[in-house]
Design an enzyme around this catalytic site. Structure first.
Site, PDB file in Angstrom:
ATOM      1  CG  HIS A   1      12.121   1.718  -0.419  1.00  0.00           C
ATOM      2  ND1 HIS A   1      13.077   1.134   0.369  1.00  0.00           N
ATOM      3  CD2 HIS A   1      11.544   0.706  -1.098  1.00  0.00           C
ATOM      4  CE1 HIS A   1      13.064  -0.161   0.186  1.00  0.00           C
ATOM      5  NE2 HIS A   1      12.163  -0.467  -0.716  1.00  0.00           N
TER       6      HIS A   1
HETATM    7  P1  TYD Z   1       8.223  -3.401  -2.948  1.00  0.00           P
HETATM    8  O1  TYD Z   1       8.406  -2.558  -1.738  1.00  0.00           O
HETATM    9  O2  TYD Z   1       7.658  -2.742  -4.178  1.00  0.00           O
HETATM   10  O3  TYD Z   1       9.587  -4.120  -3.323  1.00  0.00           O
HETATM   11  P2  TYD Z   1      11.016  -3.480  -3.715  1.00  0.00           P
HETATM   12  O4  TYD Z   1      11.349  -2.527  -2.618  1.00  0.00           O
HETATM   13  O5  TYD Z   1      11.947  -4.635  -3.796  1.00  0.00           O
HETATM   14  O6  TYD Z   1      10.889  -2.798  -5.035  1.00  0.00           O
HETATM   15  O7  TYD Z   1       7.318  -4.638  -2.541  1.00  0.00           O
HETATM   16  C1  TYD Z   1       6.685  -5.477  -3.507  1.00  0.00           C
HETATM   17  C2  TYD Z   1       5.382  -6.030  -2.910  1.00  0.00           C
HETATM   18  O8  TYD Z   1       5.665  -6.883  -1.808  1.00  0.00           O
HETATM   19  C3  TYD Z   1       4.471  -4.942  -2.407  1.00  0.00           C
HETATM   20  O9  TYD Z   1       3.140  -5.351  -2.699  1.00  0.00           O
HETATM   21  C4  TYD Z   1       4.681  -4.954  -0.906  1.00  0.00           C
HETATM   22  C5  TYD Z   1       5.012  -6.404  -0.632  1.00  0.00           C
HETATM   23  N1  TYD Z   1       5.926  -6.628   0.515  1.00  0.00           N
HETATM   24  C6  TYD Z   1       5.454  -7.292   1.631  1.00  0.00           C
HETATM   25  O10 TYD Z   1       4.282  -7.687   1.715  1.00  0.00           O
HETATM   26  N2  TYD Z   1       6.325  -7.529   2.655  1.00  0.00           N
HETATM   27  C7  TYD Z   1       7.621  -7.136   2.609  1.00  0.00           C
HETATM   28  O11 TYD Z   1       8.382  -7.371   3.573  1.00  0.00           O
HETATM   29  C8  TYD Z   1       8.100  -6.439   1.445  1.00  0.00           C
HETATM   30  C9  TYD Z   1       9.529  -5.962   1.353  1.00  0.00           C
HETATM   31  C10 TYD Z   1       7.211  -6.215   0.423  1.00  0.00           C
END
Ligand code: TYD
Length: 136
Positions: free
Chosen positions: A51
């Protein structure tokens, strides 16, 4: 042109007690820290991230173990290996990023200038290229 990601080296303060690294907003970290999260227990074959963010900037620090970060500016990309607690990777806003090749012991600390807001995440590569004005 988009601002590039860059490595930040932190001073390691060592003595007979061991090591300590301190980072502060406005000094080592080029923004006010509003959010901290950490990624661990990710399998080596998993790619995270995928992303870009419209507002969030990040500093990534592999506190333990290692991981790789591929940053993509739409028209070019760079790969950084994070494998030391004295090394941070600053990622400006509007940079596409993938984190991968996590070692089993990897603990990746992430600092950000923004609280979590799903609306400012761009998760579609075509949309990303459109927003930054690059033809994929
Ligand atoms: P995700 O965006 O899929 O992680 P990555 O970018 O590392 O692959 O996030 C995983 C989960 O955590 C998703 O349910 C959203 C949550 N999350 C939060 O609640 N707060 C945050 O700051 C982040 C980065 C993720």
């Amino acid at each position: 042109m988009l601002e590039r990601a860059q490595i930040i080296k932190f001073q390691q303060r060592g003595d007979e007690k061991g090591w300590l690294v301190a980072v502060e907003s406005g000094n080592e970290i080029p923004f006010d820290i509003k959010r901290i999260f950490y990624i661990f227990g990710t399998q080596g074959n998993v790619v995270r991230g995928k992303h870009a963010n419209r507002k969030s900037e990040f500093v990534l620090i592999n506190l333990a173990g290692s991981s790789k970060v591929r940053v993509d500016y739409g028209d070019s990309e760079e790969v950084f290996v994070l494998d030391s607690p004295d090394t941070g990777l600053y990622i400006p806003k509007l940079v596409w990023k993938d984190m991968y090749d996590f070692s089993p012991d990897s603990v990746l600390l992430v600092l950000s200038n923004e609280q979590y807001d799903t609306q400012e995440y761009i998760r579609d590569k075509q949309q990303y290229c459109k927003e930054i004005g690059v033809t994929e």
